[in-house]
Design a protein around this motif. Sequence first.
Motif, mmCIF file in Angstrom:
data_model
loop_
_atom_site.group_PDB
_atom_site.id
_atom_site.type_symbol
_atom_site.label_atom_id
_atom_site.label_comp_id
_atom_site.label_asym_id
_atom_site.label_seq_id
_atom_site.Cartn_x
_atom_site.Cartn_y
_atom_site.Cartn_z
ATOM 1 N N GLU A 190 0.896 -1.066 -0.067
ATOM 2 C CA GLU A 190 0.035 -0.042 0.153
ATOM 3 C C GLU A 190 0.708 1.173 0.110
ATOM 4 O O GLU A 190 0.502 2.272 -0.708
ATOM 5 C CB GLU A 190 -0.840 -0.111 1.243
ATOM 6 C CG GLU A 190 -2.049 -0.981 1.060
ATOM 7 C CD GLU A 190 -2.885 -0.824 2.323
ATOM 8 O OE1 GLU A 190 -2.847 -0.106 2.924
ATOM 9 O OE2 GLU A 190 -4.176 -1.748 2.352
ATOM 10 N N GLU A 191 1.833 1.257 0.740
ATOM 11 C CA GLU A 191 2.858 2.226 0.949
ATOM 12 C C GLU A 191 3.445 2.637 -0.726
ATOM 13 O O GLU A 191 3.572 3.931 -1.022
ATOM 14 C CB GLU A 191 4.086 1.961 1.637
ATOM 15 C CG GLU A 191 3.759 2.721 3.160
ATOM 16 C CD GLU A 191 4.776 2.158 4.064
ATOM 17 O OE1 GLU A 191 6.136 2.533 3.560
ATOM 18 O OE2 GLU A 191 4.748 1.788 4.947
ATOM 19 N N SER A 194 1.592 4.919 -3.278
ATOM 20 C CA SER A 194 1.671 6.458 -3.330
ATOM 21 C C SER A 194 2.938 6.944 -3.969
ATOM 22 O O SER A 194 3.011 7.933 -4.715
ATOM 23 C CB SER A 194 1.815 7.115 -1.987
ATOM 24 O OG SER A 194 2.602 6.471 -0.993
#
Lengths: 254, 278, 309
Positions: A190-191, A194
């Motif tokens: 998920e990181e 970005s």
Amino acid sequence: MNESAYALETRNISAWYGKDQVLFNVSAQIPEKKVTAVMGPSGCGKTTFVRTLNGLHQTNPQARATGTILLHGVDTSTLDIVDVRKRMGMVFQRPNPFPTMTVYENVLAGYYLTGCHLSRQKGDEIVETTLKKVGLWDEAQNKLFKAGTSLSGGQQQRLCIARAIAMEPEVILFDEPTSALDPKATAVIEELLSNLKTEYTILFVTHGLQQAARISDFVGFFMLGELVELGETKRIFVTPQDKRTEDYLSGKYG
Amino acid sequence: MSFRKLKNATMGMLVAATALLIIAILVIILWHIFISGAKYLNWDFFTRAPASVGESGGGVVNAIIGTFLITVVAAAIGTPFGMLAGIYVSENRGKRFADIVRLCADALQGVPSIVIGIFGYTFIVARFRSYSAIAASISLAFMFVPTTARVTEEVLNLVPSSLKEAAYALGARPSSVIWNVSIKTAAAGITSGLLTSMARIAGETAPLLFTAFGSRYIEWNMSRPMAALPLQIFIYAGSPYPSLQQQAWSAAFVLVLLILLLQFSARRLISRILRIHT
Amino acid sequence: MERLSADSRREKVREAAYKTATTVAAVALVATIALFLVQLATASHASWRAFGLRFLWTTEWNPVTEQFGALPMIVGTLVTGFGALAISTPFALGIAIFLADYASKRVTEPFKYLISLLGGLPSVIFGLWGLIVLVPRIGRLEVWFGTLVHSEALVQAGTTGVGLLSSVVLLALMILPFSSSLILESLLLVPTELKEGSLALGATRWDTIQSIELPFVRKSTVGALVLALGRALGETMAVTMVIGNGMRMPRTLFDPANTLASAIANQFLEATSPLYVSALTELALILFVIAIVINIGARVILRRGVQQR
């Protein structure tokens, strides 16, 4: 050339498996260099939707789809499907690195499989930069020439992301990529999103509401094969316009 | 209640007795082959061609060479056809014609070997007016193709579809996916299948009777009649001389060893893929 | 841009080549059956013309007068095939049930290996064993039994020992590994829940086998037996070596006889006249048709057995 201000746009996509219709006239606009989440209860057609985008449904003789898909304004049906797929990377539910290839070869798999010849130097360069982009370089630097399947599950999934972005696609399709991973590995991926969205348009299928809320800029909600609504994540979560979305968000469907 | 228990016990014993009886007989057969076969083995057996009629001694090196050549050439002819047909069936799963191809492959596997032999004779030998090892190889290839096609299909079906999808999603074309992903992932299984099929055709006699015909000499030329171990066993077994019957046992022993070697390699490969996939 | 189009042209050629090659191989495989039919039918043309359908039911097979009728071989084939199946089936079931339900895994594995080993033995080796080990023993049995019932003919037959009986026994042994391993495979597919459910209801082990497992594998067992029959009918070398190459219609189980396959193997190389060769080829044609029909039939039964689940 059709006019479209979006990276990816669909017009009236319908799809069938055998006699069952699983998508009904889906028209969606996917903005460039944003994360767009696709959510909905299981069996709502979100995976099918993503698979029609890069024509992967064609590998199943039972499946059929109609409608128009515009990739940066160009109707993909006028292009060679192979070129469309090269421009749209895909990451799957379960990590699926090629077991016959090393980590190094897995990153460059797209080139090998499409018959592109890379110089040794160019290959090294791509492997290093891509693995750095997915944060795998430090962990896998010493395992480059071991089997891709020797990595841990989370690492394998990042290897698969690396494999997709090594081809320098415009769009990356994620089909519930964390559903087979533990929470820690999920957080790492998920990181990563970005960072990735600064370069790529991302479409991310998930069945987790929380995940959609955490990662996405835009979100589309599917139910029973229909796209109920699509909009900015904040707006959808705070003031959904459709009753069905509201019910879903308040936990009325599984 | 007690009748049922009695029946249970009786049937259990009966079943066990049957199994043990049959296993005992099977062990006896193997015992004969290994003991009788090994007893008469000597160095000449592996290094010399048969002695001339009436003399004792001699060996079957010509037949060993023949079996090797005929089998390898048959496999070389049959492998591409069989694999391609297997790929076709696997890639067109669910389509009617693919089902028909599969059914035909199954049916051809059941064609008696003597029919293959007669076919080889009328199709090749009669046409070229000469017995030849190549006619034998072509005949055996007709047995090799359907087995290879089925094995290839079955092993390819085991390749996870997620791998093929990953390759397609990267923009690979079908031929590239088949070759670089499916075949390479399934390579050990396919090789193992090829070895098993080779083990099978190496022991075939009937297709050779009217094609390779047999020869007393060491022969490397595929266009000439050639000896083979199964043929040699057949000829010697029916001979009235005990020394030739002994040679039949030894030849049988060597043939079984050869087949076991092929099957053993096949098993080794299978266990290797099992390790990869789990 | 130019290079790209050259590349894509090469890719297109490769795709077309791949599609064509696989399709051609698939079509060729199907066409093989037609090729066999045509080839065998053409080569047996002379026999067709001379005897017509009479070939199938006349009993005289005489190379000297060039009269050929296949009935003795057809009878020999059916007797040996069905005889072997009848003898081996109870044993095949016995082994399969023993290995599936009674034996521990430590026993099962080596037994399975042994069975597959024998299944892979070449026919000619079974023939060698049959001829040298089995036939003399069956001969002695025939002599003993012949003296017991005062049958001169039987004692006579026993002096060689070759004939239908030896063939049936040998064939039964040969198809056993094949049919028992197929039956074992389907027995192992019976869901454990079904078995445990039955045992939990107080059924004995044999009750469970009889009322749960055997009905479950009925269809696939029939398919397996039909396949085994197909093997037995076409089995060549072993039978050729122990059946005695009798040209006349066998009257008892102790007579030398021929099957379709053994007649070809025994006589083809001696056949000098074109009509003789042609008649033997027609035997092969009959055998081919029988084999194809039986195998396709068995597959259809097996597939239904699987779909049922």
